[in-house]
Design a protein around this motif. Structure first.
Motif, short mmCIF file in Angstrom:
data_model
loop_
_atom_site.label_atom_id
_atom_site.label_comp_id
_atom_site.label_asym_id
_atom_site.label_seq_id
_atom_site.Cartn_x
_atom_site.Cartn_y
_atom_site.Cartn_z
N THR A 30 -42.99 24.51 4.70
CA THR A 30 -42.89 25.92 5.07
C THR A 30 -44.32 26.44 5.10
O THR A 30 -45.26 25.76 4.72
CB THR A 30 -42.07 26.73 4.04
OG1 THR A 30 -42.73 26.66 2.79
CG2 THR A 30 -40.66 26.20 3.91
N ALA A 136 -27.80 20.39 -1.05
CA ALA A 136 -27.13 21.39 -0.21
C ALA A 136 -26.65 22.59 -1.02
O ALA A 136 -26.77 23.74 -0.59
CB ALA A 136 -25.95 20.75 0.52
N SER A 137 -26.13 22.34 -2.22
CA SER A 137 -25.64 23.46 -3.03
C SER A 137 -26.77 24.31 -3.60
O SER A 137 -26.59 25.48 -3.90
CB SER A 137 -24.72 22.95 -4.14
OG SER A 137 -25.40 22.09 -5.01
N ALA A 139 -29.33 25.26 -1.91
CA ALA A 139 -29.91 26.05 -0.83
C ALA A 139 -29.70 27.55 -0.98
O ALA A 139 -30.52 28.33 -0.52
CB ALA A 139 -29.36 25.57 0.52
N THR A 140 -28.62 27.97 -1.64
CA THR A 140 -28.37 29.41 -1.79
C THR A 140 -28.46 29.87 -3.24
O THR A 140 -28.17 31.03 -3.53
CB THR A 140 -26.97 29.76 -1.25
OG1 THR A 140 -26.00 28.99 -1.95
CG2 THR A 140 -26.88 29.48 0.25
N PRO A 164 -34.29 31.64 -3.25
CA PRO A 164 -33.32 31.12 -2.28
C PRO A 164 -33.88 30.79 -0.90
O PRO A 164 -33.57 29.74 -0.34
CB PRO A 164 -32.26 32.22 -2.21
CG PRO A 164 -32.32 32.86 -3.57
CD PRO A 164 -33.78 32.83 -3.95
N ASP A 165 -34.71 31.67 -0.32
CA ASP A 165 -35.25 31.39 1.02
C ASP A 165 -36.11 30.13 1.02
O ASP A 165 -36.02 29.29 1.92
CB ASP A 165 -36.07 32.58 1.53
CG ASP A 165 -35.21 33.79 1.82
OD1 ASP A 165 -33.99 33.61 2.03
OD2 ASP A 165 -35.76 34.91 1.86
N THR A 167 -36.03 27.69 -1.28
CA THR A 167 -35.20 26.54 -1.61
C THR A 167 -34.40 26.09 -0.39
O THR A 167 -34.27 24.88 -0.15
CB THR A 167 -34.25 26.87 -2.78
OG1 THR A 167 -35.05 27.28 -3.90
CG2 THR A 167 -33.41 25.69 -3.18
N LYS A 168 -33.91 27.03 0.38
CA LYS A 168 -33.17 26.67 1.60
C LYS A 168 -34.07 25.93 2.57
O LYS A 168 -33.67 24.91 3.15
CB LYS A 168 -32.60 27.93 2.26
CG LYS A 168 -31.81 27.62 3.50
CD LYS A 168 -31.22 28.87 4.12
CE LYS A 168 -30.44 28.48 5.37
NZ LYS A 168 -30.00 29.64 6.10
N ALA A 169 -35.31 26.39 2.75
CA ALA A 169 -36.25 25.72 3.66
C ALA A 169 -36.56 24.30 3.17
O ALA A 169 -36.60 23.36 3.97
CB ALA A 169 -37.54 26.53 3.78
N ALA A 171 -34.62 22.44 1.17
CA ALA A 171 -33.39 21.64 1.29
C ALA A 171 -33.19 21.16 2.72
O ALA A 171 -32.84 19.99 2.95
CB ALA A 171 -32.19 22.45 0.81
N GLU A 172 -33.40 22.05 3.69
CA GLU A 172 -33.26 21.66 5.09
C GLU A 172 -34.30 20.61 5.48
O GLU A 172 -33.98 19.64 6.16
CB GLU A 172 -33.37 22.89 5.99
CG GLU A 172 -32.17 23.81 5.89
CD GLU A 172 -32.36 25.14 6.61
OE1 GLU A 172 -33.48 25.41 7.13
OE2 GLU A 172 -31.38 25.91 6.67
#
Length: 186
Positions: A30, A136-137, A139-140, A164-165, A167-169, A171-172
């Protein structure tokens, strides 16, 4: 002889202890990571072979996700080893090959239980579906609590505060890089 999981374990522990320093210049997951560290390592031919993600928790603990291409025996298909590892300062002792039941919570969701393998000062969740399910879990999630158990089976909770933002990046990116690692050809 080391199998795929032993090699991954050695690499994660070596990174934790500062014996191996991942090349962080190989990736910008990121624009700026505040809570996570991420590295994608490539082999001499430029193909990715290892993805590492790390977030620090309380009292000197860390959560590591690793996805590593492991050299297979000649004639065998490529192998990818995945692990989620929690390292911390207190001695946990070894577990048997089945591991110890380990509980973890994400925010206010119901707790989940999985067998984690323990060695010295870390507990490790292994297997592609288990690790990718946890990634995956996350991510949020804003908080992850892992309740490790030492050799006397006394609980030792470790807490990770997540953005969260970010972590989501991560995780993806981790999922994408693991797919790339699994399909990379020499």
């Amino acid at each position: 002889m080391f199998n795929a999981f032993h090699r991954t374990t050695v690499l994660v522990l070596a990174g934790t202890l500062g014996l191996v320093v991942p090349d962080l210049s190989a990736l910008s997951a990121t624009d700026s990571l505040r809570t996570w560290n991420y590295a994608l390592q490539t082999d001499q031919s430029g193909l990715p072979y290892r993805a590492l993600a790390q977030v620090r928790g309380g009292e000197g603990s860390s959560l590591w996700f690793s996805c590593t291409r492991v050299a297979a025996e000649e004639g065998e298909p490529l192998q990818v080893a995945m692990a989620a590892t929690v390292t911390q300062r207190a001695y946990l002792g070894p577990s048997d090959a089945r591991g110890r039941s380990t509980v973890y919570w994400l925010d206010d969701r119901p707790p989940e239980v999985a067998p984690w393998i323990y060695r010295d000062r870390y507990g490790q969740l292994r297997g592609e579906s288990e690790v990718m399910g946890l990634v995956a879990s996350l991510a949020t999630a804003q908080t992850l609590i892992v309740e490790l158990a030492n050799y006397r089976l006394e609980p030792m909770s470790v807490t990770f505060a997540l953005v969260p933002d970010e972590t989501k990046a991560v995780a993806e990116r981790f999922a994408k890089d693991c797919r790339t690692i699994a399909t990379a050809q020499d």
